[in-house]
Design a protein around this motif. Sequence first.
Motif, short mmCIF file in Angstrom:
data_model
loop_
_atom_site.label_atom_id
_atom_site.label_comp_id
_atom_site.label_asym_id
_atom_site.label_seq_id
_atom_site.Cartn_x
_atom_site.Cartn_y
_atom_site.Cartn_z
N GLU A 1 0.79 -0.86 -0.06
CA GLU A 1 0.02 0.06 -0.11
C GLU A 1 1.46 1.12 0.14
O GLU A 1 1.37 1.50 0.44
CB GLU A 1 -0.91 -0.47 1.21
N PRO A 2 0.22 2.24 -1.03
CA PRO A 2 1.34 3.53 -0.76
C PRO A 2 1.17 3.94 0.55
O PRO A 2 0.68 4.53 1.21
CB PRO A 2 0.72 4.33 -2.04
N ILE A 3 2.47 4.88 0.79
CA ILE A 3 2.80 5.88 1.87
C ILE A 3 2.09 7.05 1.54
O ILE A 3 3.13 8.23 0.43
CB ILE A 3 3.87 5.32 2.75
N GLU A 4 2.24 8.07 1.70
CA GLU A 4 1.24 9.15 1.14
C GLU A 4 1.99 10.25 2.77
O GLU A 4 2.21 9.98 3.72
CB GLU A 4 -0.21 9.86 1.54
N VAL A 5 3.11 11.42 1.59
CA VAL A 5 3.43 12.04 2.73
C VAL A 5 3.15 13.69 3.27
O VAL A 5 2.69 13.72 2.00
CB VAL A 5 5.17 12.15 1.97
N PRO A 6 2.94 13.80 3.92
CA PRO A 6 2.22 15.52 4.60
C PRO A 6 2.53 16.16 3.82
O PRO A 6 3.76 16.48 3.99
CB PRO A 6 1.68 15.00 6.40
N LEU A 7 1.38 16.85 3.82
CA LEU A 7 2.66 18.69 2.83
C LEU A 7 3.58 18.54 4.38
O LEU A 7 3.10 18.73 5.99
CB LEU A 7 1.72 19.53 2.81
N LYS A 8 4.02 19.34 4.68
CA LYS A 8 4.92 19.75 5.21
C LYS A 8 5.55 21.92 5.12
O LYS A 8 6.33 22.04 4.22
CB LYS A 8 6.90 19.50 5.95
N ASP A 9 5.23 22.73 6.12
CA ASP A 9 4.88 23.73 5.68
C ASP A 9 4.98 24.56 4.10
O ASP A 9 5.78 25.41 3.31
CB ASP A 9 6.92 24.33 5.27
N GLN B 1 20.12 -0.38 -10.52
CA GLN B 1 20.25 0.79 -9.17
C GLN B 1 19.99 1.71 -10.65
O GLN B 1 19.59 2.61 -9.81
CB GLN B 1 21.34 0.09 -7.97
N TYR B 2 20.38 1.66 -11.63
CA TYR B 2 19.51 3.13 -12.53
C TYR B 2 17.52 2.70 -13.17
O TYR B 2 17.68 3.77 -14.47
CB TYR B 2 20.93 2.82 -13.75
N ARG B 3 17.34 2.14 -12.77
CA ARG B 3 15.94 1.67 -13.60
C ARG B 3 15.03 3.06 -13.47
O ARG B 3 15.24 3.87 -12.37
CB ARG B 3 15.40 0.39 -13.32
N SER B 4 14.01 3.16 -14.63
CA SER B 4 12.73 4.37 -14.12
C SER B 4 12.43 3.34 -13.16
O SER B 4 11.93 2.33 -14.04
CB SER B 4 13.04 3.95 -15.89
N ILE B 5 12.18 4.28 -12.34
CA ILE B 5 10.28 4.34 -11.63
C ILE B 5 9.85 6.00 -11.23
O ILE B 5 10.30 6.39 -10.43
CB ILE B 5 10.73 3.94 -10.02
N ILE B 6 8.71 5.41 -11.10
CA ILE B 6 7.54 6.39 -10.75
C ILE B 6 6.92 6.47 -9.43
O ILE B 6 5.69 5.05 -9.65
CB ILE B 6 6.58 7.09 -12.02
N PHE B 7 6.80 6.89 -8.38
CA PHE B 7 6.21 6.66 -7.86
C PHE B 7 5.44 7.56 -7.17
O PHE B 7 5.07 8.46 -7.30
CB PHE B 7 7.35 6.95 -5.61
N TYR B 8 4.56 6.96 -6.70
CA TYR B 8 2.76 7.34 -6.32
C TYR B 8 2.52 7.20 -4.57
O TYR B 8 2.52 6.48 -4.22
CB TYR B 8 1.24 6.57 -7.24
N GLN B 9 1.85 7.62 -4.49
CA GLN B 9 1.50 8.02 -3.11
C GLN B 9 -0.24 8.23 -2.94
O GLN B 9 -0.41 7.67 -1.99
CB GLN B 9 1.73 8.90 -2.24
N ASN B 10 -1.13 7.66 -3.52
CA ASN B 10 -2.43 7.90 -4.15
C ASN B 10 -2.90 7.82 -5.32
O ASN B 10 -1.93 7.36 -5.69
CB ASN B 10 -3.09 9.36 -3.27
N ASP B 11 -4.17 6.83 -4.91
CA ASP B 11 -4.80 6.86 -6.78
C ASP B 11 -5.10 7.83 -7.37
O ASP B 11 -4.48 7.57 -8.25
CB ASP B 11 -6.56 6.02 -5.72
N GLU B 12 -5.27 9.42 -7.21
CA GLU B 12 -4.86 10.34 -8.16
C GLU B 12 -4.21 10.23 -8.76
O GLU B 12 -3.51 10.29 -9.72
CB GLU B 12 -5.43 11.14 -7.24
N GLN B 13 -2.12 9.98 -8.04
CA GLN B 13 -1.28 10.31 -8.74
C GLN B 13 -0.67 8.68 -9.76
O GLN B 13 -0.51 9.02 -10.59
CB GLN B 13 -0.01 10.04 -7.41
N LYS B 14 -1.37 7.67 -8.73
CA LYS B 14 -0.98 6.39 -10.11
C LYS B 14 -2.14 6.89 -10.89
O LYS B 14 -0.95 6.38 -12.46
CB LYS B 14 -2.22 5.31 -9.17
#
Length: 221
Positions: free
Chosen positions: A34-42, A135-148
Amino acid sequence: MKKLIPILGVALLFSCNNAAQNITEKQQAVINAEPIEVPLKDGKARAYFASGCFWCVEAIYESVEGVEESISGYSGGWTDNPTYEASNTGRTGHAEAVEIIYDPNVVSFATLVDVYFASQDPTQVNGQGPDRGSQYRSIIFYQNDEQKKIIEEKKAALAKKLDAKIAAEIYPFQKFWVAEDYHQDYEKLHPNQRYIQAVSIPRLKRFQAKMPEVLKKNAKH
């Protein structure tokens, strides 16, 4: 003695196969998490991308308006506290990645994904340019369904446009491990280093020529 050699060979084969299976299972667990969502900071959000050497990617994103900082590190694997040396073996599961700290009121996540695809060879598997390996492969990380959804739609559109398979993998974000101090701001601090001159700066210039509308005023090389 001759009879022992085939037996030893079979034992080694099973050992290697078991190790490969364990790595595959560990990687699949990362992909299925399950993705982990990072909260806004400042008021600032965070996004995570892997696209070859992090020296290159860090400099690219720091040239984008709305990006406050880009940090080099490791993500996408299963090993705790990865190091540069360990990640280069390809056995940690991690790829060189960047953490993008940005103002979502100035630049959207969707635009950051556009930057991602515009700043690489999107069809190159397990690497970018001369840097090869998982170690150089391309990955895009999503934190929620909208980003995915944003990532999947842009990846599909690009595949259709290029009539080619897009190499970028799509992972749920789990954790970002900050790289060693000497990797941070490497392009900025070592502009005359041979790799920076031969690979990083040309890659940055190609991106800037493609998306001049997103650049900071003082970012052009």
